[in-house]
Design a protein around this motif. Structure first.
Motif, mmCIF file in Angstrom:
data_model
loop_
_atom_site.group_PDB
_atom_site.id
_atom_site.type_symbol
_atom_site.label_atom_id
_atom_site.label_comp_id
_atom_site.label_asym_id
_atom_site.label_seq_id
_atom_site.Cartn_x
_atom_site.Cartn_y
_atom_site.Cartn_z
ATOM 1 N N THR A 425 0.841 -1.204 0.000
ATOM 2 C CA THR A 425 0.000 0.000 0.000
ATOM 3 C C THR A 425 0.873 1.250 0.000
ATOM 4 O OG1 THR A 425 -0.077 -0.142 2.391
ATOM 5 C CG2 THR A 425 -1.958 -1.054 1.212
ATOM 6 N N ARG A 429 -0.467 4.991 0.882
ATOM 7 C CA ARG A 429 0.008 5.550 2.147
ATOM 8 C C ARG A 429 0.801 6.833 1.887
ATOM 9 N NH1 ARG A 429 4.242 4.815 6.097
ATOM 10 N NH2 ARG A 429 3.276 5.309 8.088
ATOM 11 N N THR A 433 -0.818 10.212 3.369
ATOM 12 C CA THR A 433 -0.088 10.805 4.507
ATOM 13 C C THR A 433 0.545 12.140 4.102
ATOM 14 O OG1 THR A 433 1.816 9.439 3.957
ATOM 15 C CG2 THR A 433 0.423 8.650 5.724
ATOM 16 N N CYS B 7 -0.011 6.691 10.496
ATOM 17 C CA CYS B 7 -0.303 7.462 9.281
ATOM 18 C C CYS B 7 -1.033 8.769 9.570
ATOM 19 C CB CYS B 7 -1.168 6.636 8.317
ATOM 20 S SG CYS B 7 -0.488 5.022 7.959
ATOM 21 N N ALA B 19 -5.800 0.524 7.073
ATOM 22 C CA ALA B 19 -5.734 -0.075 5.730
ATOM 23 C C ALA B 19 -4.448 0.317 5.018
ATOM 24 C CB ALA B 19 -6.930 0.384 4.911
ATOM 25 N N LEU B 20 -3.771 1.360 5.521
ATOM 26 C CA LEU B 20 -2.569 1.828 4.829
ATOM 27 C C LEU B 20 -1.303 1.158 5.339
ATOM 28 C CD1 LEU B 20 -3.327 5.665 4.693
ATOM 29 C CD2 LEU B 20 -3.822 3.930 2.986
ATOM 30 N N CYS B 21 -1.208 0.954 6.671
ATOM 31 C CA CYS B 21 0.047 0.405 7.203
ATOM 32 C C CYS B 21 -0.167 -0.867 8.022
ATOM 33 C CB CYS B 21 0.761 1.446 8.052
ATOM 34 S SG CYS B 21 -0.122 1.859 9.560
#
Lengths: 448, 238
Positions: A425, A429, A433, B7, B19-21
């Protein structure tokens, strides 16, 4: 500029079959048994969706969009669309959307309608239409559904005439012949400069997921905060987000080269982003079929490291240059020209398919690092505005590009959807971010 | 509402991790809501069934018709075992086409090996049943057919296996193919000279091999030198 003197055929001539538009000709040639070019637009309503009413709404709305009630046929020289009788079934939504259509199975519709909780989603094979055309279809479908189900501020029953307009069609009205138009032919400028071949672009390293897996990450962002950040840097929201995307990819390439110990003598590849442009903004047409092009935003990583504030003006100016009306007409002309060649027209379809697929494999996706499509601000008539919470737009899986980004805004919220076929991802991300670091709050939803 | 500590993004109340990290949500004041519907559905649609084995079966059924016609005609009217040749040819055609259809993933290396084996078997049948007897048949089979098929199969297998394992760009691929073609032609000429009774005599293939080697070296030099590549592109563009 000399538009082609090709007159539109009357709507009655399209009742049984019609030709694919200039952009659509690519998609049947490049689809494989595993993937096809699909995209999805969803409307999230204020209340849960009732499937039986949605089905009735679809049956009412589809006759108003005869250009979509079709299936794909193969002729000797070209594909063509033929009328598909009936109406597709509304389906419960699935975790792995945008599966390729089953062209050979009857009734063979090239679009699907899904429902899940409060979401109504339509998925289209790109040969049928572009996102702007499909958005009109979805809005008309949502309006027809709300006329049956009601909702906040909407009483069940016939909707007032004032809700209908160019962006939301009256299902009872007769289709306009111009809605079938291949507007590329009308506005192509055939005597523009020759196109040139772009060099290979950077594709980030990733681990592919099994086929028929599609991860969705949805980032919800307040438009006012985004606008504030963009205005601070004197760019538009799309330019700002394109710069964020390019910056993320440049950073990923830098990190990859470090981690993989790439020979420093090997040139880093350029990061090239495709940003689709709705040509209706420049060339008026009522066409509900494909009529979009794209602007390439490219930063050559071989020139050295770029700071975000250095990327922004480059993206801004490159997009502005690409959005020149005459340049766009000449670019359309480049695509229309081969279609007019007699030799090419007389080449059998299977040879054309092989040639188009090979050209796409060599100069299509390899020359682009990704696509970022912004559908812009979606508007609903004030009578229906409260019944819809947001619109979402997502692109289907590509062949070599593993993550695509698409977005749409509604009532002050921008929904950014990443659709990805890889395990990592990093792009999602890095992108989201980056917004958070810029003081823009982001809410994330996902099917991961 | 919960935020990812890594995040900084707000998470859905049903999300157990970011869901990102992938960082787990740990918020005592708002535990993960396990009852509310997830933002996306969880049911997957299975991929459509693979109908390629069906096509291979259909092809076999279609090809069995001429096989049967040949067999029956041969049995009824006699004339030696002539039907073995067309039947062998049809079976060989089926092996060549059904292999890729029955293989779930693209596996060119075993498929090329299988194809070479099938060709060898067919040629052996021709050699064994040929009118000049088994000894003469085996003579040309072992000295000519077998070596040529093995050389051609090896020359096809090597670049395919190498390029599947190691990624190479267009110039390096072309260099590999040039060396491969040169070596294959040397192998073929060796087989021909062996069959003609002059083993290890090379008359023309070494010229091709040297040309191919020179071409490969030139391509590799161009590949290693970006300036030279740019210069060539500039001067030779079409």
């Amino acid at each position: 500029m000399s538009p082609l003197r090709k007159k539109s055929r009357p709507a009655t001539a399209y009742a049984e079959w019609f030709k694919l538009d200039n952009a659509a000709k690519l998609y049947p040639a490049i689809h494989t048994g595993k993937r096809a070019s699909m995209f999805r637009i969803s409307a999230v309503l204020a209340e849960p969706v009732r499937p039986e009413l949605l089905q009735a709404a679809l049956e009412e709305v589809l006759p108003r969009f005869p250009a979509y009630a079709v299936r794909l046929h193969s002729g000797l020289f070209w594909h063509y669309f033929g009328h598909a009788p009936g109406c597709p079934r509304v389906l419960p939504d699935i975790k792995n959307p945008m599966l390729r259509p089953r062209f050979r199975e009857k009734p063979g519709f090239l679009f699907r309608v899904f429902h899940y909780e409060r979401r109504i989603a339509v998925e289209f094979f790109h040969a049928l239409a572009d996102a702007s055309g499909v958005l009109v279809f979805l809005k008309t479908l949502v309006a027809a559904y709300l006329a049956r189900a009601g909702g906040p501020g909407v009483a069940p029953g016939r909707l007032p005439e004032t809700v209908y307009g160019p962006g939301l069609l009256d299902p009872a009205a007769t289709p306009d012949p111009e809605e079938f138009e291949d507007a590329f032919l009308r506005y192509a400028h055939l005597h523009g400069p020759q196109g040139y071949r772009e060099p290979k672009a950077y594709h980030f390293a990733s681990t592919p997921e099994p086929i028929h897996t599609l991860h969705m990450v949805l980032g919800l962002v307040p438009v006012d905060r985004l606008l504030e950040a963009a205005r601070r840097r004197k760019v538009t929201i799309t330019e700002y987000l394109a710069a964020v995307y390019v910056d993320t990819l440049l950073e990923m390439q830098r990190r990859e080269r470090e981690v993989l110990h790439v020979d420093p003598r090997r040139r880093p590849l350029p990061v090239r982003l495709q940003v689709p442009v709705n040509l209706r903004r420049f060339f008026p047409t009522k066409s509900l079929r494909n009529f979009s092009f794209f602007v390439n935003v490219s930063i050559d990583a071989a020139n050295g490291d770029y700071a975000f504030d250095e990327i922004l003006p480059l993206v801004h100016h490159r997009m502005r240059l690409g959005l020149d009306k005459r340049t766009l007409a000449a670019s359309i002309g480049q695509n229309v020209k081969p279609e007019r060649s007699l030799a090419l027209r007389l080449t059998p379809l299977f040879l054309k398919n092989l040639a188009i697929a090979e050209i796409y494999r060599r100069v299509g996706e390899p020359t682009s690092s990704g696509a970022m499509s912004n559908l812009g601000e979606v508007e609903m008539p004030p009578e229906l505005a409260d019944a819809v919470e947001r619109f979402e737009f997502s692109l289907g899986p590509s062949f070599r590009i593993r993550t695509n980004v698409a977005m749409a805004s509604y009532k002050g919220t921008l929904a950014i959807t990443f659709s990805s076929t890889c395990k990592e991802t990093d792009l999602e991300r890095g992108f989201l971010t980056r917004l958070v670091r810029d003081g823009i709050p982001v809410k994330v939803e996902s099917n991961r | 509402m919960s935020y990812c500590v890594n995040c900084g993004v707000e998470l859905d109340r049903t999300a157990a991790c970011c869901a990102l990290c992938g960082t787990e949500v740990c918020n005592p004041s708002q535990p993960v809501d396990m009852t509310a519907p997830k933002p996306f559905p969880e049911e997957m649609q299975p991929p459509p069934p693979n109908n390629r084995p069906l096509i291979a079966g259909l092809l076999a059924a279609l090809l069995s018709l001429p096989v049967l016609v040949c067999l029956v005609t041969n049995l009824v009217f006699g004339g030696g075992a002539w039907s073995v040749y067309p039947i062998g040819g049809i079976v060989l055609f089926w092996v060549l086409t059904a292999g890729p259809l029955l293989s779930r993933k693209p596996r060119p290396v075993p498929l090329i090996a299988l194809d070479a084996f099938a060709v060898l078997v067919y040629l052996f049948v021709i050699a064994a049943l040929g009118g000049q007897g088994l000894i003469v048949g085996l003579h040309w089979y072992l000295r000519l057919a077998l070596p040529i098929v093995v050389v051609v199969a090896a020359a096809t297998l090597f670049p395919v296996a190498y390029l599947r394992r190691y990624r190479a760009d267009g110039l390096v691929t072309s260099a590999i193919l040039f060396v491969d073609a040169g070596l294959a032609l040397v192998g073929i000429e060796l087989a021909l000279s062996f069959f003609a009774g002059h083993p290890f005599q090379l008359s023309w293939s070494w010229i091709v091999l040297i040309s191919c080697l020179a071409m490969s070296v030139a391509l590799l030099i161009i590949d290693r030198s970006p300036h030279l590549l740019a210069e060539l592109r500039r001067r030779l563009h079409v």
